[in-house]
Structures are given as structure tokens and as C-alpha cells.
Design an enzyme around this catalytic site. Structure first.
Site, PDB file in Angstrom:
ATOM      1  N   GLU A 367       0.845  -1.219   0.000  1.00  0.00           N
ATOM      2  CA  GLU A 367       0.000   0.000   0.000  1.00  0.00           C
ATOM      3  C   GLU A 367       0.867   1.251   0.000  1.00  0.00           C
ATOM      4  O   GLU A 367       0.512   2.272   0.591  1.00  0.00           O
ATOM      5  CB  GLU A 367      -0.945   0.031   1.206  1.00  0.00           C
ATOM      6  CG  GLU A 367      -1.771  -1.203   1.364  1.00  0.00           C
ATOM      7  CD  GLU A 367      -3.158  -1.103   0.773  1.00  0.00           C
ATOM      8  OE1 GLU A 367      -3.649   0.014   0.583  1.00  0.00           O
ATOM      9  OE2 GLU A 367      -3.729  -2.163   0.496  1.00  0.00           O
TER      10      GLU A 367
HETATM   11  C1  LIG Z   1       2.602  -9.281  -0.051  1.00  0.00           C
HETATM   12  C2  LIG Z   1       2.348  -8.145  -0.979  1.00  0.00           C
HETATM   13  C3  LIG Z   1       1.050  -7.884  -1.409  1.00  0.00           C
HETATM   14  C4  LIG Z   1       0.810  -6.853  -2.314  1.00  0.00           C
HETATM   15  N1  LIG Z   1      -0.480  -6.646  -2.752  1.00  0.00           N
HETATM   16  C5  LIG Z   1      -0.697  -5.736  -3.752  1.00  0.00           C
HETATM   17  C6  LIG Z   1      -2.005  -5.606  -4.337  1.00  0.00           C
HETATM   18  O1  LIG Z   1      -2.970  -6.268  -3.936  1.00  0.00           O
HETATM   19  N2  LIG Z   1      -2.160  -4.736  -5.370  1.00  0.00           N
HETATM   20  C7  LIG Z   1      -1.132  -3.981  -5.854  1.00  0.00           C
HETATM   21  O2  LIG Z   1      -1.358  -3.218  -6.791  1.00  0.00           O
HETATM   22  N3  LIG Z   1       0.123  -4.077  -5.311  1.00  0.00           N
HETATM   23  C8  LIG Z   1       0.363  -4.935  -4.285  1.00  0.00           C
HETATM   24  N4  LIG Z   1       1.634  -5.070  -3.748  1.00  0.00           N
HETATM   25  C9  LIG Z   1       2.732  -4.272  -4.298  1.00  0.00           C
HETATM   26  C10 LIG Z   1       3.166  -3.160  -3.350  1.00  0.00           C
HETATM   27  O3  LIG Z   1       2.213  -2.138  -3.317  1.00  0.00           O
HETATM   28  C11 LIG Z   1       4.557  -2.694  -3.807  1.00  0.00           C
HETATM   29  O4  LIG Z   1       5.449  -3.735  -3.446  1.00  0.00           O
HETATM   30  C12 LIG Z   1       4.988  -1.404  -3.146  1.00  0.00           C
HETATM   31  O5  LIG Z   1       4.246  -0.326  -3.650  1.00  0.00           O
HETATM   32  C13 LIG Z   1       6.481  -1.116  -3.362  1.00  0.00           C
HETATM   33  O6  LIG Z   1       6.842  -1.277  -4.701  1.00  0.00           O
HETATM   34  P1  LIG Z   1       8.093  -2.221  -5.092  1.00  0.00           P
HETATM   35  O7  LIG Z   1       7.973  -3.470  -4.313  1.00  0.00           O
HETATM   36  O8  LIG Z   1       8.106  -2.324  -6.562  1.00  0.00           O
HETATM   37  O9  LIG Z   1       9.354  -1.443  -4.571  1.00  0.00           O
HETATM   38  P2  LIG Z   1      10.173  -0.299  -5.347  1.00  0.00           P
HETATM   39  O10 LIG Z   1       9.231   0.765  -5.780  1.00  0.00           O
HETATM   40  O11 LIG Z   1      11.041  -0.898  -6.359  1.00  0.00           O
HETATM   41  O12 LIG Z   1      11.058   0.271  -4.147  1.00  0.00           O
HETATM   42  C14 LIG Z   1      12.229  -0.380  -3.676  1.00  0.00           C
HETATM   43  C15 LIG Z   1      12.742   0.406  -2.472  1.00  0.00           C
HETATM   44  O13 LIG Z   1      13.033   1.752  -2.874  1.00  0.00           O
HETATM   45  C16 LIG Z   1      12.307   2.666  -2.063  1.00  0.00           C
HETATM   46  N5  LIG Z   1      11.894   3.820  -2.852  1.00  0.00           N
HETATM   47  C17 LIG Z   1      11.284   3.829  -4.061  1.00  0.00           C
HETATM   48  N6  LIG Z   1      11.032   5.070  -4.455  1.00  0.00           N
HETATM   49  C18 LIG Z   1      11.475   5.888  -3.470  1.00  0.00           C
HETATM   50  C19 LIG Z   1      11.497   7.292  -3.266  1.00  0.00           C
HETATM   51  N7  LIG Z   1      10.970   8.131  -4.166  1.00  0.00           N
HETATM   52  N8  LIG Z   1      12.039   7.783  -2.132  1.00  0.00           N
HETATM   53  C20 LIG Z   1      12.570   6.940  -1.201  1.00  0.00           C
HETATM   54  N9  LIG Z   1      12.582   5.598  -1.333  1.00  0.00           N
HETATM   55  C21 LIG Z   1      12.035   5.083  -2.437  1.00  0.00           C
HETATM   56  C22 LIG Z   1      11.097   1.868  -1.574  1.00  0.00           C
HETATM   57  O14 LIG Z   1      10.553   2.428  -0.405  1.00  0.00           O
HETATM   58  C23 LIG Z   1      11.718   0.502  -1.352  1.00  0.00           C
HETATM   59  O15 LIG Z   1      12.349   0.480  -0.098  1.00  0.00           O
HETATM   60  C24 LIG Z   1       1.880  -6.059  -2.795  1.00  0.00           C
HETATM   61  C25 LIG Z   1       3.193  -6.308  -2.338  1.00  0.00           C
HETATM   62  C26 LIG Z   1       3.427  -7.324  -1.432  1.00  0.00           C
HETATM   63  C27 LIG Z   1       4.839  -7.581  -0.984  1.00  0.00           C
END
Ligand SMILES: Cc1cc2nc3c(=O)[nH]c(=O)nc-3n(C[C@H](O)[C@H](O)[C@H](O)COP(=O)(O)OP(=O)(O)OC[C@H]3O[C@@H](n4cnc5c(N)ncnc54)[C@H](O)[C@@H]3O)c2cc1C
Length: 384
Positions: A367
């Protein structure tokens, strides 16, 4: 700000507590170990009216509002975190229909979503676009009578079991944010494949999958809201979802504290129960204080969300992010302390707290990660 509940609201929160204690908590480990969605738990929520707490009576809801709803998410999550997460994601997805849908979409779907006959999934993230959701590439090309979808979504909770998806796609990536559009799509539509199931650190009772759209035709009446206005739908849904995650994390924290507190009164070392050691008492005191602070933050955000109603300008973005960030950071700490208090037994899979600790980690990620929440809080501060 008044967080007191009406008699009706109190009644349902009490009912949810009973369900959590008697039905959900005893089955939490079994359901998580089985790695499959619990329809029994979901139907239980539908039958008790818990899925309809944010919805008008004409669609089968009980319209009790955000405060009672978020307290209920906490209670459900205290019983079983997977079911609490499902309640939160399902409710925020269904709310998008209530807020942005046509009368026909509301009539077609809401009633079934309130009873638990239909489960919804929130389909936003993509393999290459997580935090940067506005950069999404899944394409919805306009064709005669509707749209043709192509692209891959990632990390979608309950994708395997849901009947209905709320999906974000772009009319044309060149349009940037102005191309993002929302659709309501039935899962059994031709051209949809629920693909790779992600092996996770915790929360196995809520499956998380990729979804692949290949030349998937959907008719015009699948459009939710207006073309090019999908980002508004996502942001409004996510602020509600973040209140839900804060409540979910608070429920998990409370369960961890309850388990550790009970254990500390039974476990004897140096001839006394370990709760008599000040070192243990201070941990318990800090855990309780953090939980209470997280609860107050999500209650404040819930109160403001209720007050905002359909006015998107009043959406409590900052308060929802503060609640999500604080309650979920606290959750990992509280669960880790619960494991510590229980020593080797806390580390054992035969006790629930190691499972709570593994699950707590994800609440900081989904989220919108907590880094993104901090960005949002800072952006609101700097606005003024
Ligand atoms: C168990 C699980 C269930 C999920 N369920 C859903 C769902 O139902 N629907 C859905 O749409 N998504 C879902 N997600 C996806 C979730 O919303 C994303 O994992 C989340 O938004 C983070 O994106 P990412 O994992 O691609 O990380 P990335 O965006 O690749 O980020 C990697 C790291 O970089 C940091 N980072 C990125 N940008 C910045 C910034 N501008 N400033 C500082 N730090 C930054 C992040 O905080 C993180 O620590 C789910 C994820 C999990 C693990």
C-alpha cells in the site's frame, strides 16, 4: 475530535471481537500453513455484515462508517492477519465502485461484494512500476465498443481467488499521468491469466500473483470513472487502504503483545515469573504505548476520512500516511519484542509470534512503502 462509537457501532465492534476470539484466532496458524485463501473466514465476515460497514443499506451494507470499520479491521487482524488484510483490500476496491462507479456498476456488483459471494482484488502494481505507480505501462487501447488490454501486473493479493478486479491501465504511455484510467473487470474475461504465485516471507494465507492481460477485450461499460482520471481513483482508494493497513498492523501488534504478556506471566526463571523483571516490564510498557499511539493515529485518519465523504479535496492524505507509517513500523518492533520476551519459544514455529513477526515486515512495504509515506507526509508539510 470525538472517537466515541454509537450503540450500533459498539455492537458490531463487540461482535467482531467475539468472532476474532472464537472463530479466527484458533484457526490462524492452520490457515497460514495451508497457504490458501479461507472462504470460510471471508463468508463469516459477509454473514456478520462486516464487509458492508462502509456501504449504504440499499446495496446491502450497514453504513456504519470508517471509525467502526477500522476498529473492526483491527479486531479481525488480531484474530487472523490474512483475513484482516483481505477485509481491507476488498473494502477499498469495492469502495472505488461506490465512489466512482455508474449506477449500473453499483447495482451489478455491490450487493455480491457485501455478502462475500464475490471477492475483489486491487490491480495497480507492475513488475517495473511499484512505488512509481504513475509510470505504469499496462496498455488499454481504445477499440470499437471498448478497450483492448495488454500488459503484466505484479504482486496482486488474492488474484487467484477474486472474481472481480479493479485495474489501472494507460490509454497511451505518452500521455503520462493523464493517460491513466481505471476499469472494473471480471476475472473470467478472455485474455486474463493469473500467473506466477510469489513465494513469500509470510502471509501465505493471502496468495499474491502476477496477472497477464493479452489482447483482453473489455466493453465500454467496464470503465470506472472517466478516461484519464485513474490516478485520482487510485490515490483516493489508497488513502483509505492505508488506514486499513494501519488497523491491520495494530491488530497484529495487539495479538503479539497479548501472546507475550500471557507468556511472561507463566514462564518462570530464577524462581519468579519473568514479568517480574523490570527489563521485561519495560518492553511490555513500550509495546502497549506504541500500539495505543498507532491506534489513535488510525482513528484520527478514519474520523477525517469519514468527514471527507466524497470530497476528494478533503482526503486525509497526510494523516493516513502517518497512521500507516507509524502503526506498521511499530508492528515490526512490537512483534520482534514479543519474540524476544518468549525467548526460544518465540522463535519456534509452534507459537504464533514468529509468524506475526514475519508478516509484520510486509506491512511496511505494501500500500505504498513507508519511504513513500514519509515522502507524502513531507510533501503535505512543505505545501504550506
Ligand atoms: C505481499 C504483498 C502484497 C501486495 N499486494 C498488492 C495488491 O494487492 N495490489 C497492488 O497493486 N500491489 C500490491 N503489492 C505491491 C506493493 O504495493 C509494492 O510492493 C509497493 O508499492 C512497493 O513497490 P516495489 O515493491 O516495486 O518497490 P520499489 O518501488 O522498487 O522500491 C524499492 C525500495 O526503494 C524505495 N523507494 C522507491 N522510491 C522511493 C522514493 N521516491 N524515495 C525513497 N525511497 C524510495 C522503496 O521504499 C523501497 O524500499 C503487494 C506487495 C506485497 C509484498
Amino acid at each position: 475530535m470525538d472517537f466515541s462509537l454509537s450503540e450500533n457501532e459498539l455492537e458490531i465492534v463487540e461482535l467482531v471481537k467475539e468472532i476474532a476470539d472464537n472463530e479466527l484466532a484458533p484457526r490462524m496458524v492452520e490457515i497460514d500453513e495451508a497457504s490458501r485463501f479461507s472462504w470460510d473466514n471471508f463468508k463469516l465476515l459477509g454473514n456478520a455484515g462486516i464487509l458492508g460497514m462502509l456501504f449504504p443499506e440499499k446495496y446491502g451494507g450497514t453504513d456504519l462508517g470508517y471509525l467502526a470499520y477500522s476498529l473492526s479491521v483491527e479486531e479481525v487482524s488480531r484474530g487472523d492477519f490474512n483475513t484482516g488484510l483481505t477485509l481491507s483490500v476488498h473494502s477499498m476496491s469495492a469502495l472505488a465502485i461506490l465512489k466512482f462507479g455508474t449506477d449500473k456498476q453499483k447495482e451489478t456488483y455491490l450487493q455480491r461484494l457485501m455478502t462475500g459471494d464475490y471477492l475483489m482484488a486491487f490491480v495497480l502494481s507492475e513488475p517495473d512500476f511499484g512505488s512509481d505507480a504513475a509510470g505504469l505501462q499496462c496498455r488499454a487501447e481504445k477499440v470499437d465498443g471498448g478497450y483492448k488490454l495488454n500488459g503484466t501486473k505484479a504482486w496482486i493479493s488474492n488474484a487467484e481467488d477474486a472474481h472481480l478486479f479493479v485495474v489501472w491501465a494507460t490509454l497511451d504511455p505518452k500521455l503520462g499521468k493523464k493517460g491513466i484510467t481505471t476499469f472494473i473487470i471480471e476475472k473470467d474475461t478472455e485474455g486474463i491469466e493469473v500467473a506466477k504465485k510469489e513465494p513469500k516471507m509470510g502471509g501465505e494465507g493471502t496468495a499474491t500473483n502476477q496477472i497477464i492481460f493479452t489482447d483482453c477485450f473489455i466493453p465500454d461499460d467496464c470503465l470506472l470513472g472517466e478516461e484519464g482520471r485513474g490516478l485520482r481513483v487510485a490515490l483516493n482508494s489508497l488513502s483509505g487502504g492505508r488506514i486499513g493497513v494501519a488497523a491491520n498492523a495494530t491488530g497484529v501488534s495487539q495479538r503479539a503483545l497479548d501472546e507475550a504478556l500471557a507468556y511472561s506471566q507463566e514462564r518462570v526463571q530464577f524462581d519468579v515469573p519473568i514479568c517480574e523483571f523490570q527489563g521485561i516490564q519495560w518492553k511490555l510498557a513500550d509495546m502497549d504505548t506504541m500500539i495505543e499511539a498507532g491506534r489513535l493515529l488510525y482513528q484520527k485518519a478514519a474520523y477525517l476520512k469519514q468527514y471527507a465523504g466524497n470530497d476528494l479535496d478533503l482526503d486525509p492524505i497526510k494523516e493516513a500516511s502517518q497512521a500507516k507509517c507509524f502503526a506498521t513500523d511499530s508492528c515490526l518492533h512490537v512483534c520482534s519484542e514479543a519474540v524476544q520476551i518468549m525467548g526460544a519459544y518465540g522463535y519456534s514455529r509452534e507459537y504464533p509470534v514468529e509468524r506475526l513477526m514475519r508478516y509484520s515486515k510486509v506491512t511496511q512495504i505494501f500500500e505504498g512503502s513507508n519511504e513513500i509515506q514519509r515522502n507524502l507526509i513531507a510533501r503535505e508539510l512543505l505545501k504550506d
